[in-house]
Design an enzyme around this catalytic site. Structure first.
Site, mmCIF file in Angstrom:
data_model
loop_
_atom_site.group_PDB
_atom_site.id
_atom_site.type_symbol
_atom_site.label_atom_id
_atom_site.label_comp_id
_atom_site.label_asym_id
_atom_site.label_seq_id
_atom_site.Cartn_x
_atom_site.Cartn_y
_atom_site.Cartn_z
ATOM 1 N N ASP A 230 0.860 -1.177 0.000
ATOM 2 C CA ASP A 230 0.000 0.000 0.000
ATOM 3 C C ASP A 230 0.903 1.235 0.000
ATOM 4 O OD1 ASP A 230 -1.668 2.156 0.585
ATOM 5 O OD2 ASP A 230 -3.028 0.937 1.794
ATOM 6 N N LYS B 151 -3.869 12.256 -1.393
ATOM 7 C CA LYS B 151 -2.831 12.669 -0.439
ATOM 8 C C LYS B 151 -1.753 13.428 -1.197
ATOM 9 C CE LYS B 151 -4.208 9.098 2.752
ATOM 10 N NZ LYS B 151 -4.239 7.652 2.952
ATOM 11 N N ARG C 209 0.228 14.355 14.361
ATOM 12 C CA ARG C 209 0.926 14.014 13.120
ATOM 13 C C ARG C 209 1.089 15.266 12.265
ATOM 14 N NH1 ARG C 209 -1.568 9.960 8.588
ATOM 15 N NH2 ARG C 209 -3.049 11.683 8.480
#
Ligand SMILES: *Cc1c(COP(=O)(O)O)cnc(C)c1O
Length: 405
Positions: free
Chosen positions: A192, A218, A364
């Site tokens: 992935d 993304k 994050r």
């Protein structure tokens, strides 16, 4: 620190690319790893597709605007960025659906074996997609900690399925070594690339990978819910069969035959009619990332994240880092553990520094280098320091959880 940041920005070979993105005013965006920023060329391209190709061209555009080959065209553009040949990648469906297709296909290619091996704490959808096949009696899930991964591969393992760059910590798996270990025991491998594609150099074919999936919204900046992509190594393209046998994966969809016959090559991985608006937006994002180049992007992201660490430590802040401290062993992000990570993240967002929170205690911060400046990094570190030192995060409003975190 701001001085140093500005010197670094002046010498940054990628500095002119920031202007190719519509970066919101007053925002330092450290979440390009979750939803990439908007390329300035995207609205114009979408207007052309909507008003011209759809509005004026109507159904003729499947041919005249080449809509029908858009999944292949976008796939071919992603291919060199992940070390694949153009005919080995196709853009379609969501990453979750692509996982389902490829896990099923891999299981069918290893009769007598049922185990799909992954790691605990892998991205939820990856684990859930195994669970669905398990319910149908087709798969058996096995999870092993990353240090013990190679040893957990035995003759019952049909497929090793791992996320190359971990979504939470940014830690990178050794793709070549694990692929080799799996092949040595007769297992197939599915990578992935959701946090790798468009962020760092990946060489699927040099690693002899069998299958891969990746995300379009993304680092490829394809927009919310953009289609994902998948890779099938050329050597498997005759044998591979997927269960979502929709008409777009048929050898001749417009023959309207009653019987299914898979298309040649990676095209058989398609299912239904491709989402043209989503693919058109994704194509713009992929073109831009290809123009900048993943090597240059990764080099800068490593500098950005190291600079962030320096800034934070010069402010005298100590935070537990859960990402690998060696920048060569992590993707384009830094993750920190703090029991109040959620509230800290909200307090940062209120100051215009957008990162994200990953349950239960991870802050994050993603460093998408195409549009971030070193100056942004210095400022983000200052804001984080102030939020922590003043205890600003303790305000009630920062503790309330929204639906999407
Ligand atoms: C983002 C991400 C996904 C997303 O899957 P969707 O089907 O697009 O929601 C899947 N796997 C990983 C590892 C991710 O980071």
């Amino acid at each position: 620190m701001l001085e140093r940041a500005r010197t670094l920005d002046a010498g940054d070979p990628l500095r002119e690319f920031r202007d190719r993105f519509d970066v919101a005013e007053g925002v330092i965006y450290l979440d390009g790893n979750s939803l990439g920023a908007l390329p300035k060329a995207t609205p114009d391209r979408l207007e052309e597709v909507v008003l011209g190709e759809w509005g004026q061209g109507l159904i003729r555009s499947w041919n005249s605007a080449d809509w029908i080959t858009l999944p292949q065209r976008v796939g071919a553009k992603i291919a060199p960025l992940v070390g694949a040949q153009p005919h080995e990648v196709i853009a379609c469906d969501s990453t979750s659906v692509n996982l389902f297709k490829l896990i099923s296909a891999a299981l069918a290619m290893r009769p007598g074996r049922k185990v799909v091996l992954s790691e605990p704490g892998n991205f939820p959808t990856d684990l859930y997609m195994i669970a669905g096949l398990e319910q149908q009696g087709l798969a058996e899930r096995r999870l092993a900690p990353r240090e013990a991964m190679a040893d957990a591969i035995d003759e019952n393992v049909a497929l090793l399925m791992l996320t190359h760059v971990h979504y939470k910590t940014g830690a990178i798996f050794d793709m070549a070594a694990l692929t080799e270990a799996a092949h040595a025991r007769g297992a197939l491998v599915l990578w992935d690339l959701s946090h790798s594609g468009g962020a760092l150099p990946v060489d699927l074919n040099a690693c002899n990978a069998d299958f891969a999936v990746g995300c379009g919204y993304k680092y490829f900046n394809g927009g919310p819910g953009a289609p994902g992509y998948l890779f099938v190594a050329e050597r498997h393209q005759i044998e591979v069969q997927q269960p979502l046998t929709g008409w777009m994966g048929h050898a001749a969809p417009f023959a309207f035959s009653d019987d299914y016959a898979p298309a040649l090559g990676v095209d058989r991985m398609l299912c239904g009619t491709p989402p043209i608006l989503g693919l058109a937006a994704l194509e713009v994002g992929v073109d831009l990332i290809a123009e900048i180049g993943v090597e240059r992007l990764y080099a800068k992201s490593q500098q950005l994240s190291e600079f962030f660490r320096q800034c934070v430590s010069e402010h005298g802040i100590e935070l537990e880092i859960v990402s690998p401290t060696d920048p060569a062993r992590r993707g384009s992000q830094l993750s920190f553990r703090h029991p109040e990570a959620y509230a800290i993240c909200q307090a940062l967002i209120a100051r215009g520094v957008i990162g994200d929170f990953r349950d239960p205690d991870i802050l994050r911060l993603g460093f998408a280098p195409a549009y971030l400046r070193f100056e942004d990094i210095a400022e983000a570190a200052r804001h984080l320091t102030e939020v922590l030192e003043t205890g600003e995060w303790q305000r009630d409003e920062f503790r309330e959880r929204a639906a999407v975190t």
